[in-house]
Design a protein around this motif. Sequence first.
Motif, mmCIF file in Angstrom:
data_model
loop_
_atom_site.group_PDB
_atom_site.id
_atom_site.type_symbol
_atom_site.label_atom_id
_atom_site.label_comp_id
_atom_site.label_asym_id
_atom_site.label_seq_id
_atom_site.Cartn_x
_atom_site.Cartn_y
_atom_site.Cartn_z
ATOM 1 N N ALA A 87 57.488 23.049 -1.989
ATOM 2 C CA ALA A 87 57.700 23.788 -0.733
ATOM 3 C C ALA A 87 57.471 25.286 -0.929
ATOM 4 N N LYS A 88 56.444 25.638 -1.710
ATOM 5 C CA LYS A 88 56.099 27.042 -1.945
ATOM 6 C C LYS A 88 54.660 27.270 -1.509
ATOM 7 N N LEU A 89 54.335 28.559 -1.177
ATOM 8 C CA LEU A 89 52.980 28.915 -0.784
ATOM 9 C C LEU A 89 52.041 28.783 -1.985
ATOM 10 N N PRO A 90 50.769 28.450 -1.741
ATOM 11 C CA PRO A 90 49.833 28.243 -2.861
ATOM 12 C C PRO A 90 49.511 29.496 -3.650
ATOM 13 N N PHE A 91 49.751 30.677 -3.064
ATOM 14 C CA PHE A 91 49.449 31.913 -3.786
ATOM 15 C C PHE A 91 50.444 32.983 -3.353
ATOM 16 N N ASN A 92 50.946 33.752 -4.313
ATOM 17 C CA ASN A 92 51.935 34.801 -4.046
ATOM 18 C C ASN A 92 51.274 36.153 -4.280
ATOM 19 N N PHE A 93 51.223 36.993 -3.233
ATOM 20 C CA PHE A 93 50.542 38.279 -3.328
ATOM 21 C C PHE A 93 51.485 39.424 -3.698
ATOM 22 N N ASP A 94 52.729 39.098 -3.981
ATOM 23 C CA ASP A 94 53.688 40.131 -4.364
ATOM 24 C C ASP A 94 53.287 40.721 -5.724
ATOM 25 N N PRO A 95 53.000 42.054 -5.797
ATOM 26 C CA PRO A 95 52.559 42.645 -7.078
ATOM 27 C C PRO A 95 53.619 42.609 -8.167
ATOM 28 N N ASP A 96 54.902 42.413 -7.797
ATOM 29 C CA ASP A 96 55.974 42.401 -8.793
ATOM 30 C C ASP A 96 56.161 41.026 -9.441
ATOM 31 N N VAL A 97 55.504 40.004 -8.904
ATOM 32 C CA VAL A 97 55.649 38.652 -9.455
ATOM 33 C C VAL A 97 54.809 38.532 -10.732
ATOM 34 N N PRO A 98 55.343 37.921 -11.816
ATOM 35 C CA PRO A 98 54.553 37.747 -13.046
ATOM 36 C C PRO A 98 53.251 36.989 -12.773
ATOM 37 N N ALA A 99 52.245 37.240 -13.625
ATOM 38 C CA ALA A 99 50.915 36.666 -13.406
ATOM 39 C C ALA A 99 50.945 35.145 -13.355
ATOM 40 N N HIS A 100 51.772 34.497 -14.237
ATOM 41 C CA HIS A 100 51.765 33.035 -14.279
ATOM 42 C C HIS A 100 52.516 32.411 -13.109
ATOM 43 N N GLU A 101 53.141 33.239 -12.257
ATOM 44 C CA GLU A 101 53.841 32.702 -11.088
ATOM 45 C C GLU A 101 53.126 33.036 -9.781
ATOM 46 N N LYS A 102 51.996 33.740 -9.839
ATOM 47 C CA LYS A 102 51.268 34.066 -8.620
ATOM 48 C C LYS A 102 50.630 32.817 -8.024
ATOM 49 N N SER A 103 50.022 31.990 -8.860
ATOM 50 C CA SER A 103 49.369 30.768 -8.391
ATOM 51 C C SER A 103 50.333 29.597 -8.525
ATOM 52 N N LEU A 104 50.415 28.777 -7.466
ATOM 53 C CA LEU A 104 51.309 27.620 -7.489
ATOM 54 C C LEU A 104 50.892 26.642 -8.586
ATOM 55 N N SER A 105 49.582 26.488 -8.798
ATOM 56 C CA SER A 105 49.110 25.565 -9.825
ATOM 57 C C SER A 105 49.487 26.051 -11.226
ATOM 58 N N MET A 106 49.414 27.383 -11.456
ATOM 59 C CA MET A 106 49.789 27.919 -12.769
ATOM 60 C C MET A 106 51.288 27.761 -13.005
ATOM 61 N N MET A 107 52.094 28.057 -11.992
ATOM 62 C CA MET A 107 53.546 27.915 -12.113
ATOM 63 C C MET A 107 53.911 26.465 -12.451
ATOM 64 N N PHE A 108 53.251 25.522 -11.769
ATOM 65 C CA PHE A 108 53.520 24.105 -11.989
ATOM 66 C C PHE A 108 53.110 23.677 -13.403
ATOM 67 N N THR A 109 51.933 24.131 -13.839
ATOM 68 C CA THR A 109 51.431 23.757 -15.163
ATOM 69 C C THR A 109 52.380 24.238 -16.260
ATOM 70 N N TYR A 110 52.859 25.495 -16.159
ATOM 71 C CA TYR A 110 53.801 26.025 -17.143
ATOM 72 C C TYR A 110 55.096 25.223 -17.145
ATOM 73 N N ALA A 111 55.576 24.873 -15.953
ATOM 74 C CA ALA A 111 56.840 24.131 -15.863
ATOM 75 C C ALA A 111 56.697 22.740 -16.487
ATOM 76 N N MET A 112 55.563 22.087 -16.259
ATOM 77 C CA MET A 112 55.355 20.751 -16.820
ATOM 78 C C MET A 112 55.270 20.812 -18.347
ATOM 79 N N LYS A 113 54.595 21.834 -18.865
ATOM 80 C CA LYS A 113 54.478 21.953 -20.318
ATOM 81 C C LYS A 113 55.831 22.215 -20.972
#
Length: 737
Positions: A608-634
């Motif tokens: 239930a999150k947006l596919p991309f986060n444009f907030d400049p304060d968000v870490p790079a690996h949390e900007k993309s929903l796919s990257m956030m998911f991949t890190y969490a699964m690993k």
Amino acid sequence: MKLGCSRFLLSFHVLACLSAIWVLATADVPAAHRPGCQAKCGEVDIPVPFGIGEQCALHNGFNLNCTSINGATKPFSGDFEVTKISVPDGKAWMNTTTISWQCYSESTGGMTHYKGWADFTGTPFWISEVDNKIFVIGCNTLAYMMGSSYLIGCKSTCDDTLMDGTCSGAGCCQVDVPTGVRFYNGNFDQSYNNTEIWHYSRCSYMVLMEKAAFNFRTSYVGSTVFYNAYNGTVPLVLNWRAGRLTCDEAQKNMSSYACVSGHSACVNTTGDKPGYRCTCSDGYEGNPYIQNGCQDIDECLQNATICGSGMCENTAGHYTCSCRRGKNWTNGNCQSRFPVMPVVGTTVGLVALVIALACACMIQERRKLQKMKRDYFRQHGGLILFDEMRSKQGISFKIFTEEELQEATNRFSEQQVLGQGGYGTVYKGILEGNVEVAVKRCKTADEQQKKEFGKEMLILSEVNHRNIVKLLGCCLEVEVPMLVYEFVPNGTLFQLIHGNHGLRISLATRLGIAHESADALSYLHSSASTPILHGDVKSSNILLDRDNKAKVADFGASILAPTDKSQFITLVHGTCGYLDPEYMQTNLLTDKSDVYSFGVVLLELLMAKLPFNFDPDVPAHEKSLSMMFTYAMKDNKLDQILDAEIKDGDNIEIIEEIAELAMRCLEMCGDNRPSMKEVAEKLDSLRKVMQHPSVQRNPEEMECLLGEPSSTASSTITSAEYFSIEKKAVNGLQSGR
């Protein structure tokens, strides 16, 4: 040049008004300010609604600072210098830091970068798409800017001869600015300009600036001349609005209504968000934001020859022309009176001649219009489509006229707009018989696409699947064809997931929508008469009916998208967060590109999150929903990113299975991703397990799975035990059992 019939009918009126219009257009209207407030800062006029200090500005967004720099006084809005303000045009000119650059550093042996920026979020300003352009300078340089619903840029090369004043791809390329942009941040694709070409192209640039102020020079390529020429800042033209409401809404509260002058008018601003600004009525000039700011224009004083040899009298908002005794005002001048009967006869003859010419012109214009419609119809393959429809009996596809669709959509009224995208605008329409439809007006199509349009419509008309929005017909007698779809009433999956509606979405509902959407894409890829690639899979292109059954929309987008590879390379469009990384590298759209995008949709359903986060304060690996998911699964932290509404211990095995399927869809290499048919089958099996949590298996099948006697395996098992058995069977097959 021949005078058109419509111009002929209006010629007398136009000739009478040309002088007055020219005077209004060229008048130098002084800036108006509030009493006690600073009228100028340095050489720049500061008109209301702007002001030096909060007490002098209409509201905080128009508050300017008057600052002394190196002995010169200049106005600033935030960090940017204001160089000009126009109240009649609703524009402001500022010097901004929108130059992005990358240069080779000999000390480090690598590239150094700077991202130019401009952020007008939360202010009355947005970037003018008419007065500005994006320019990219350098050799083998691909640069782009992106927002929440667009990604746009271009590529410049040095393969051809560079020429001063020419920015068409050789050393310099340019692209239009999207509508309603408030934030700019330049980016470079590092796979293009690199250290291998530093010896002849040390630096590359991307800049968003006023197009009238840019003139390409070959000396800009590979050096710092361009940056130094502007001293790091460039002029940018901004639109502004007085308030965030529409005119109708703003006028309901006159205490805060900005158009306070008499003889002023309210104008709705264009763009992605509503708003309004003020202007003086026709025949008046000045500042509509202050009391009595709009003053009558004395046309007689400004133009002494406006009435020719007659007498000019100024009136409120206009003027009148008259003649001295013995003469009449005729054809824009004073002429001697004639005897009554000849004048009447001449007048009747002229009237009859005008009526005859008008009728002839109307007939000629109607014939021209009909011919133009026939030419468009043939150009778009209408005759081929008609022949194919006659040969295929029973096809439920209609060719609409332009008049039918105009009537259905109330002349394409803004109130009928359902949504806008990269390929066009969709309107709600009601056909004869109260049939609700969605009418899509496409933006552009090249010549090759126009020739193939009829054949493509026939292919799309044969698409028949319960989870795909049905294409009902098209209109071919216009410059760019229009498409007519069935109307789906319950909004989009994006609105269901991310809308603030307070509804709880169960896992069963989410799994059902995912399965139905995957089944529709599988049909397009594998079961349609001609395989169709969707090309823009995202949650906003999945519609929901009244029972929350999914219907995939916009499946014909790739038909109208550019097909020439060079167009894909020079101008990249897409939706941030859903784009297949392999497609971004190769510029080749495949069925596995749809699989990747669908994997992102699965993540939206789980997290239930947006596919991309444009907030400049968000870490790079949390900007993309796919990257956030991949890190969490690993890191085995799936439970930490799941939507709280579906965290249910009874269904954790199903959620894990969906997550594993999403991981496969998001593989970087397209060959490693499953097909949409495999995805649909997997989701179907998970859906059945969830609908029937207690699964009965026959003895032989259970014995095959467990490797145990059938007497042990013939009992009823739960869904959790079923997944355990399934994994045990898969592991056994992998180990050679």
